[in-house]
Motif scaffolding. Sequence first.
Motif, mmCIF file in Angstrom:
data_model
loop_
_atom_site.group_PDB
_atom_site.id
_atom_site.type_symbol
_atom_site.label_atom_id
_atom_site.label_comp_id
_atom_site.label_asym_id
_atom_site.label_seq_id
_atom_site.Cartn_x
_atom_site.Cartn_y
_atom_site.Cartn_z
ATOM 1 N N LYS A 25 0.840 -1.209 0.000
ATOM 2 C CA LYS A 25 0.000 0.000 0.000
ATOM 3 C C LYS A 25 0.871 1.254 0.000
ATOM 4 O O LYS A 25 0.580 2.221 -0.719
ATOM 5 N N SER A 28 2.312 1.673 -3.567
ATOM 6 C CA SER A 28 1.314 2.127 -4.544
ATOM 7 C C SER A 28 0.847 3.558 -4.271
ATOM 8 O O SER A 28 0.289 4.197 -5.156
ATOM 9 N N SER A 29 1.110 4.062 -3.077
ATOM 10 C CA SER A 29 0.729 5.429 -2.710
ATOM 11 C C SER A 29 1.899 6.408 -2.808
ATOM 12 O O SER A 29 1.786 7.561 -2.380
ATOM 13 N N LYS A 80 3.166 14.385 2.549
ATOM 14 C CA LYS A 80 2.869 12.960 2.372
ATOM 15 C C LYS A 80 2.486 12.269 3.684
ATOM 16 O O LYS A 80 2.132 11.092 3.690
ATOM 17 N N THR A 83 -1.109 10.909 3.823
ATOM 18 C CA THR A 83 -1.240 9.756 2.931
ATOM 19 C C THR A 83 -0.695 8.506 3.603
ATOM 20 O O THR A 83 -1.321 7.440 3.576
ATOM 21 N N CYS A 87 -2.742 5.084 4.723
ATOM 22 C CA CYS A 87 -2.347 3.726 4.306
ATOM 23 C C CYS A 87 -2.396 2.776 5.502
ATOM 24 O O CYS A 87 -2.918 1.652 5.398
#
Length: 116
Positions: A25, A28-29, A80, A83, A87
């Motif tokens: 995860k 992909s982020s 970030k 985010t 996750c």
Amino acid sequence: MEMMNMKVLFIVLNSEDHLDDLLIKFDSSGIHGGTIVNSLGMAQEMVDHSQGATFNYIRGMMSGGRPQNKTIFLVLPAEKLDTAKQCVREVVGDLNGDNIGIMFDFTIDNVEGLTK
């Protein structure tokens, strides 16, 4: 590296069950470059090194449990941080339950050796 607003996010997972999914995860982020270390909870360490009937009883109860945690730390730009936290929540679930883990962050004033 030019210093921008940087954060360090620490995640202590009490179980390895979600580790692979969490790393996928993150990737992909767009979250990269973390460090993972094996860690041990203080209660487990106290039980392992204590003597007496009470500790022997507790040691027996804990012997089938998880001996180690996984601690992940990520140095990332502040933008970030949310985010990365999301996750963790999506993969691990609610950290406020018993024995799930903990997540916390700090602002970093100085970083050397960080590459893009």
